[in-house]
Design a protein around this motif. Structure first.
Motif, PDB file in Angstrom:
ATOM      1  N   GLY A 171      17.001  29.321   7.284  1.00 34.34           N
ATOM      2  CA  GLY A 171      15.853  28.452   7.464  1.00 34.34           C
ATOM      3  C   GLY A 171      14.583  29.129   6.986  1.00 34.34           C
ATOM      4  O   GLY A 171      14.557  30.343   6.766  1.00 34.34           O
ATOM      5  N   VAL A 172      13.547  28.335   6.777  1.00 34.32           N
ATOM      6  CA  VAL A 172      12.245  28.868   6.361  1.00 34.32           C
ATOM      7  C   VAL A 172      11.137  28.126   7.094  1.00 34.32           C
ATOM      8  O   VAL A 172      11.308  27.000   7.536  1.00 34.32           O
ATOM      9  N   ASP A 173       9.994  28.788   7.189  1.00 35.79           N
ATOM     10  CA  ASP A 173       8.783  28.178   7.731  1.00 35.79           C
ATOM     11  C   ASP A 173       8.030  27.594   6.543  1.00 35.79           C
ATOM     12  O   ASP A 173       7.573  28.353   5.683  1.00 35.79           O
ATOM     13  N   PRO A 174       7.867  26.272   6.429  1.00 41.81           N
ATOM     14  CA  PRO A 174       7.198  25.676   5.275  1.00 41.81           C
ATOM     15  C   PRO A 174       5.765  26.177   5.077  1.00 41.81           C
ATOM     16  O   PRO A 174       5.251  26.166   3.961  1.00 41.81           O
ATOM     17  N   GLU A 175       5.126  26.661   6.136  1.00 45.98           N
ATOM     18  CA  GLU A 175       3.763  27.179   6.013  1.00 45.98           C
ATOM     19  C   GLU A 175       3.692  28.428   5.142  1.00 45.98           C
ATOM     20  O   GLU A 175       2.635  28.762   4.628  1.00 45.98           O
ATOM     21  N   ARG A 176       4.816  29.115   4.979  1.00 49.24           N
ATOM     22  CA  ARG A 176       4.851  30.326   4.139  1.00 49.24           C
ATOM     23  C   ARG A 176       4.529  30.004   2.680  1.00 49.24           C
ATOM     24  O   ARG A 176       4.173  30.886   1.917  1.00 49.24           O
ATOM     25  N   PHE A 177       4.656  28.737   2.288  1.00 48.79           N
ATOM     26  CA  PHE A 177       4.470  28.340   0.890  1.00 48.79           C
ATOM     27  C   PHE A 177       3.135  27.639   0.653  1.00 48.79           C
ATOM     28  O   PHE A 177       2.913  27.083  -0.410  1.00 48.79           O
ATOM     29  N   VAL A 178       2.262  27.668   1.649  1.00 49.47           N
ATOM     30  CA  VAL A 178       0.940  27.047   1.509  1.00 49.47           C
ATOM     31  C   VAL A 178      -0.065  28.155   1.206  1.00 49.47           C
ATOM     32  O   VAL A 178      -0.259  29.049   2.026  1.00 49.47           O
ATOM     33  N   PRO A 179      -0.706  28.098   0.044  1.00 45.71           N
ATOM     34  CA  PRO A 179      -1.687  29.140  -0.281  1.00 45.71           C
ATOM     35  C   PRO A 179      -2.929  29.029   0.590  1.00 45.71           C
ATOM     36  O   PRO A 179      -3.277  27.941   1.049  1.00 45.71           O
TER      37      PRO A 179
END
Length: 185
Positions: A171-179
């Motif tokens: 799984g991943v935290d989608p916030e990790r991909f928000v600049p």
């Protein structure tokens, strides 16, 4: 059983799980460089987030990279000692690199990392290797699950590079991909 057939049993889709995050260590002894990182991998949306500490000839640098391959955009955020947080937005021309066992891989065998003397003391892995162009690679993945453990590349261009993955969680935290907002100029 052929290498191809065995690979299909261990990694039925030839890839690691589609979403995971982990800690990663990469060593390039020829350049005296060690990189310690936290990586988030999202194959569904073709994106990576990497927060890394680079130890190059005893000098430490800290960066965060957000690679959004579908948008062909990379963000590099400088997090070093002076903590400027400077963000650079760049075009991303390289294709998304899937963590997978290449179709031409040769199955070298199975092993246990640690011990199989008692339950829970070891991890079963499968070992693969092969060539991609002028490069030679060796990949170790868990069995079952095809979770990455090690990757070694011997390249004419880059030399020998060793990468280890640990503390892998699905799984991943989608916030990790928000600049960060300061990156959107």
């Amino acid at each position: 059983m052929s290498s191809y057939e065995f690979k299909r049993i261990i990694c039925p889709f030839s890839e690691t799980p589609a979403e995971w995050h982990a800690r990663q260590m990469t060593f390039d002894p020829s350049k005296d460089v060690a990189v310690f990182a936290r990586i988030s991998y999202d194959a569904y949306n073709e994106r990576l987030s990497i927060v890394e500490e680079i130890d190059e000839k005893k000098e430490k640098k800290f960066y965060e990279y957000i690679l959004l391959h579908r948008e062909r955009t990379m963000y590099q955020i400088e997090l070093s000692i002076n903590k400027t947080g400077k963000c650079v937005k760049k075009d991303l021309d390289e294709p998304f690199h899937r963590f997978e066992i290449p179709s031409n891989a040769t199955f070298y065998g199975e092993a246990t990392i640690g011990s199989n003397a008692l339950p829970g003391l070891g991890v079963n892995v499968a070992l693969f290797g092969g060539e991609m162009g002028d490069d030679r690679y060796y990949v170790t993945v868990t069995e079952p699950g095809c979770v990455p453990v090690h990757e070694n590349v011997v390249s004419k261009k880059y030399g020998f590079i060793h990468t280890s993955f640990f503390d892998v969680e699905l799984g991943v935290d989608p916030e990790r991909f928000v600049p960060p907002s300061e990156c959107e100029e």
